[in-house]
Design an enzyme around this catalytic site. Structure first.
Site, mmCIF file in Angstrom:
data_model
loop_
_atom_site.group_PDB
_atom_site.id
_atom_site.type_symbol
_atom_site.label_atom_id
_atom_site.label_comp_id
_atom_site.label_asym_id
_atom_site.label_seq_id
_atom_site.Cartn_x
_atom_site.Cartn_y
_atom_site.Cartn_z
ATOM 1 N N HIS B 58 36.814 44.439 48.643
ATOM 2 C CA HIS B 58 37.652 44.717 47.473
ATOM 3 C C HIS B 58 38.806 45.659 47.826
ATOM 4 O O HIS B 58 38.739 46.863 47.606
ATOM 5 C CB HIS B 58 36.772 45.339 46.387
ATOM 6 C CG HIS B 58 37.378 45.287 45.027
ATOM 7 N ND1 HIS B 58 36.641 45.315 43.885
ATOM 8 C CD2 HIS B 58 38.670 45.212 44.616
ATOM 9 C CE1 HIS B 58 37.437 45.258 42.835
ATOM 10 N NE2 HIS B 58 38.683 45.206 43.260
ATOM 11 N N HIS B 60 43.156 46.098 47.669
ATOM 12 C CA HIS B 60 44.469 45.622 47.228
ATOM 13 C C HIS B 60 45.491 46.045 48.270
ATOM 14 O O HIS B 60 45.784 47.229 48.402
ATOM 15 C CB HIS B 60 44.822 46.192 45.852
ATOM 16 C CG HIS B 60 43.887 45.734 44.769
ATOM 17 N ND1 HIS B 60 44.061 44.535 44.101
ATOM 18 C CD2 HIS B 60 42.752 46.295 44.263
ATOM 19 C CE1 HIS B 60 43.078 44.397 43.212
ATOM 20 N NE2 HIS B 60 42.273 45.435 43.294
ATOM 21 N N ARG B 62 48.557 44.720 48.319
ATOM 22 C CA ARG B 62 49.851 44.712 47.597
ATOM 23 C C ARG B 62 50.930 43.806 48.198
ATOM 24 O O ARG B 62 51.951 43.591 47.562
ATOM 25 C CB ARG B 62 50.422 46.126 47.466
ATOM 26 C CG ARG B 62 49.535 47.096 46.707
ATOM 27 C CD ARG B 62 49.409 46.715 45.243
ATOM 28 N NE ARG B 62 48.695 47.742 44.470
ATOM 29 C CZ ARG B 62 47.718 47.473 43.626
ATOM 30 N NH1 ARG B 62 47.333 46.231 43.410
ATOM 31 N NH2 ARG B 62 47.125 48.439 42.967
ATOM 32 N N ASN B 92 45.730 39.535 43.454
ATOM 33 C CA ASN B 92 46.767 39.850 42.458
ATOM 34 C C ASN B 92 48.053 40.378 43.094
ATOM 35 O O ASN B 92 48.520 41.470 42.800
ATOM 36 C CB ASN B 92 46.241 40.824 41.401
ATOM 37 C CG ASN B 92 45.798 42.150 41.980
ATOM 38 O OD1 ASN B 92 45.523 42.256 43.174
ATOM 39 N ND2 ASN B 92 45.728 43.169 41.151
ATOM 40 N N HIS B 232 32.957 46.068 40.897
ATOM 41 C CA HIS B 232 32.986 47.438 40.339
ATOM 42 C C HIS B 232 32.147 47.642 39.063
ATOM 43 O O HIS B 232 32.679 47.904 37.988
ATOM 44 C CB HIS B 232 34.409 47.932 40.116
ATOM 45 C CG HIS B 232 35.398 46.962 39.509
ATOM 46 N ND1 HIS B 232 35.127 46.192 38.421
ATOM 47 C CD2 HIS B 232 36.672 46.673 39.867
ATOM 48 C CE1 HIS B 232 36.189 45.471 38.126
ATOM 49 N NE2 HIS B 232 37.132 45.730 38.981
ATOM 50 N N ASP B 305 37.852 49.020 46.042
ATOM 51 C CA ASP B 305 38.885 48.789 45.026
ATOM 52 C C ASP B 305 40.114 49.657 45.323
ATOM 53 O O ASP B 305 40.753 50.198 44.414
ATOM 54 C CB ASP B 305 38.367 49.040 43.608
ATOM 55 C CG ASP B 305 39.292 48.426 42.541
ATOM 56 O OD1 ASP B 305 40.301 47.788 42.911
ATOM 57 O OD2 ASP B 305 39.000 48.593 41.347
ATOM 58 N N HIS B 309 49.385 52.825 44.422
ATOM 59 C CA HIS B 309 50.514 52.768 43.485
ATOM 60 C C HIS B 309 51.570 53.770 43.923
ATOM 61 O O HIS B 309 51.228 54.866 44.367
ATOM 62 C CB HIS B 309 50.068 53.106 42.057
ATOM 63 C CG HIS B 309 49.218 52.055 41.430
ATOM 64 N ND1 HIS B 309 49.723 50.836 41.025
ATOM 65 C CD2 HIS B 309 47.897 52.025 41.153
ATOM 66 C CE1 HIS B 309 48.736 50.108 40.510
ATOM 67 N NE2 HIS B 309 47.620 50.798 40.587
#
Lengths: 339, 449
Positions: B58, B60, B62, B92, B232, B305, B309
């Site tokens: 899991h 990200h 980006r 995503n 999660h 996860d 950002h």
């Protein structure tokens, strides 16, 4: 205390000091010459991200009565996605030399954000943040309640208003206050529950279960779903009606209550419920009212209603808060009580 | 290829021995041995323990789309520093990883970067929109060989679409990883619904929004005979439902994140959006329940996860901030402190939940590129060396991830990753990333065409 962000931050001593200072400020407003020189040369910025003409005007009046310069910064519709970030707005205000920032924002915690070190670095007064807090509203409510209920033998109905210094130096120990309406979305309710508890009052929240937050069980108050029974059996000394926004009816999941008529029947302060109140009890509303929804015209216009007086007291409370945050160092003793 | 002899190390924190990494494999394990003239780099590991390279289901990364937050290169470098040898890149991105072309690109860039094995996760639905199945078969058959499918970030809330996805991936032994969040119950939601949200006036995110989806999905998985993976897990109720489902023999696996093992919604009182995450931080009772669930096997894996950002998406009022926290570089020390130091798990258990089982769920535990294998002779030399006494203070700004949204900034963690080996090649030594000597093509971070 450097800022006024939440009534939860106020000790009993601080709260009483603000109420007493409010009484002194209110007394000055009876004079023909209302303006005091206290904040001459200081600049207060009203930073409003939400429409609220009455709160803005109240803060503006308070600052001007203390001779401060006032800058109104309306940033409605401003958001990170389309416009300047709250951080950049804060840095701009700091660069312009604001001495205090009064902020109204749709996001809970926005005032806390501005108050963090390195942003505006001047006193921040929360004028309502999302569904979190609206501390000056609670303070003006408490001041109004104290003024009227200091002497329980003094009936609210008719007659002259009690003097401003009625109850000076005292708290609200033992007073019973019902707060009625949309508690879930209400910063006024959150601010009042905390402040009234600090002042020793007993509080009962009255609302349909859909408008009471999950987690309310830790609040220092009782919760009732039955307005009539609360009025009849608990006999509150003051009833505070909360504004119910009509859009709550059309929210996701079919709304928080079935219809305005049903809400009004179950939780509105109509003439019949008004008649259940004890003689000395008063009726408050933070405004603006929805006549016919949460409050009937009879209740709003009755002798028990202190709603118009609340507006005037709002100016005095905001004068007191500005004074204590900005000028207390000029007054021996005051700085220690609000630091 | 450089060979490494790791002296006096404690595999799984157990009895000390020497490890020889040669030609990409664990060549020898045993009592102190001499090298008989072999050229090898010696590592004194007498204060360290060894675990199999970690596998994160899991992550990200980006890229493509948000290379201002992270790139495949920067994210996988951070992963190596965290002790990972394999990460699963969530779908995503922009464009979404919902076609063979996009997943192959992500896999290719990951391979060129070379820090860890990058396995793209395929989207369940086209554009993560929850309406139409993405071409799951094409992604499975692509060079990326996708086996894990998820709309993570969004819930596959349509029960029919979920059913179809669960059934469809059986054809290639895939698994659907669900982000369990009933959307109607969480409109505008900002944080766990409970005592803290009531007080600080942030819109509540009820536990039931997660639990109701998990309950539905385990029943769907039972009905169609598929396996389902729950991402999660954050609430005590979710743990109970997964426990019940497993007792019924349903093929459900579940994940918990390091932050849900360690932090509570009390953090929201600061209104610091560093603590804003989806699903939200819950209560201490929930933290206790997910720890117990991980310890007793109800929860199968720890997944980070990792959700980087940029600063501006976190330096603002709570409601305007993005959801998510970084986690690759802190995952192992957080599991160490919450599960091992608390006495709930052994290091062998840590290897199970952070390497062996995640690799098995994703079906990458066999073949020449196998992950999650035990520390044993003949196995791929995917190894992490960890100093369980090497306390370190987290400084989010100096981490390898491009983003600084670590909820553990300023925390003192009990240990640190010293070295990571990917099939015998050191990606990290002495806590320092080892850039690969590349010839010919170099990986181009952000090279999206």
């Amino acid at each position: 205390m450097k800022h006024l962000l939440s009534t939860r931050d106020l000790s009993l001593e601080q709260a009483v000091t603000i109420l007493d200072t409010t009484a002194r400020m209110a007394a000055t407003q009876e004079r023909e010459m209302k303006k005091l020189p206290t904040l001459r040369g200081r600049t207060v910025v009203n930073l409003f991200f939400e429409d609220s003409t009455r709160t803005r005007i109240s803060f503006e009046t308070a600052a001007k009565r203390l001779s401060a310069d006032v800058i109104n910064f309306s940033a409605k519709g401003s958001s990170v996605s389309k416009g300047e970030s709250l951080k950049d707005t804060a840095l701009t205000l700091k660069a312009m030399g604001a001495d205090a920032v009064v902020v109204r924002h749709h996001a809970s915690g926005a005032a806390n954000f501005l108050a963090q070190p390195g942003l505006v670095d001047v006193p921040v007064i929360n004028a309502g943040d999302g569904t979190h807090q609206h501390p000056t509203q609670a303070l003006l409510d408490a001041f109004t309640i104290r003024r009227h209920l200091a002497d329980p033998l003094n009936p609210a109905c008719g007659g002259p208003l009690p003097p401003f210094d009625s109850g000076l130096g005292t708290d609200l120990a033992g007073r019973r206050i019902a707060i009625v309406g949309d508690v879930l979305h209400s910063r006024v309710a959150r601010s009042n529950v905390a402040l009234l508890a600090t002042l020793g009052a007993q509080v009962t929240l009255v609302a349909p279960p859909t408008l009471v937050p999950v987690g309310v069980e830790t609040w220092p108050c009782e919760v009732s779903y039955d307005f009539t029974r609360t009025l009849r059996t608990w006999q509150p000394d003051a009833v505070m009606m909360l504004r119910v926004q009509r859009e709550r009816m059309s929210a996701s999941g079919g709304g928080f209550f079935p219809s305005p008529a049903e809400y009004s029947r179950q939780y509105g302060l109509d003439a019949q419920r008004l008649g259940l109140l004890p003689d000395h009890a008063i009726v408050l509303h933070p405004g603006p009212m929805n006549r016919g929804l949460e409050i009937s015209a009879q209740a709003a216009d009755s002798d028990r209603s202190v709603i118009v007086e609340q507006v005037g007291n709002g100016v005095a409370v905001r004068m007191a808060v500005l004074y204590l945050l900005l000028a207390s160092d000029q007054v021996a003793g005051s700085s220690s009580t609000l630091s | 290829m450089t060979h490494y002899v790791i002296r006096n190390v404690a595999p799984y924190g157990e009895e000390r021995c020497d490890l020889l990494l040669r030609d990409g494999l664990i060549a020898e394990i045993g009592k102190p041995f001499s090298l008989d003239g072999e050229q090898a780099v010696e590592i004194d590991a007498s204060t360290l323990l060894a675990l199999p390279g970690l596998v994160d289901l899991h992550t990200h990364l980006r890229e493509p789309g948000r290379e201002d937050a992270e790139t495949i290169r920067s994210g996988t470098r951070a992963a190596a520093l965290g002790g990972f040898t394999s990460v699963f890149a969530m779908a995503n991105t922009t464009p979404v990883q919902d076609t063979a072309g996009v997943v192959e690109q992500v896999a290719r860039i990951g391979q060129e970067a070379g820090w860890v094995d990058v396995h793209p996760v395929g989207a369940v639905s086209v554009g993560l929109e929850g309406k139409q199945l993405a071409e799951l078969g094409a992604m499975a058959q692509s060079a990326a060989q996708v086996r894990v499918f998820s709309d993570d970030g969004k819930c596959v809330d349509d029960p029919v679409l979920m059913r179809r996805a669960l059934e469809y991936v059986k054809a290639f032994d895939g698994v659907v990883a669900q982000h369990a969040q009933e959307p109607r119950l969480t409109q505008e939601s900002q944080m766990n619904e409970g005592v803290v949200s009531a007080e600080i006036g942030l819109a509540g995110w009820p536990a039931v929004a997660e639990e109701s989806i998990i309950a539905r999905d385990v029943l769907l998985a039972e009905h169609v005979g598929s396996r389902v993976h729950v991402l999660h897990v954050s609430t005590a109720g979710s743990v109970e439902i997964v426990r019940w489902a497993k007792s019924r023999g349903i093929a459900v696996t579940a994940e918990v994140t390091p932050h849900h093992l360690s932090l509570t919604d009390e953090e929201a009182r600061s209104y610091n959006p560093i603590f804003k995450v989806n699903p939200p931080l819950r209560t201490q009772a929930d933290v206790d329940a997910v720890r117990a669930g991980l310890a007793d096997g109800t929860i199968d894996v720890v997944g980070t996860d990792h959700a980087p950002h940029p600063v501006e998406d976190k330096e603002c009022e709570w409601a305007a901030a993005a959801f998510g926290m970084t986690g690759l570089e802190t995952a192992l020390p957080i599991v160490h402190s919450t599960m091992v130091l608390s006495g709930l798990m052994s290091w062998r258990d840590v290897a199970r939940v952070m390497s062996q089982v995640p690799a098995h769920i994703a079906r990458i535990d066999s073949g020449p590129y196998a992950q999650g294998r035990p520390l044993a002779v003949g196995e791929p030399a995917n190894v992490v060396l960890y100093d369980p006494h090497g306390t370190v203070t987290v400084d989010a700004k100096t981490q390898a991830t491009m983003s600084a949204n670590s909820p553990f900034d300023g925390h003192v963690l009990p240990g640190r990753v010293v070295a990571t080996f990917l099939r015998g090649r050191a990606t990290v030594l002495d806590g320092v990333p080892q850039d690969r000597q590349v010839s010919g093509t170099t990986a181009v971070a952000g090279g999206v065409s």
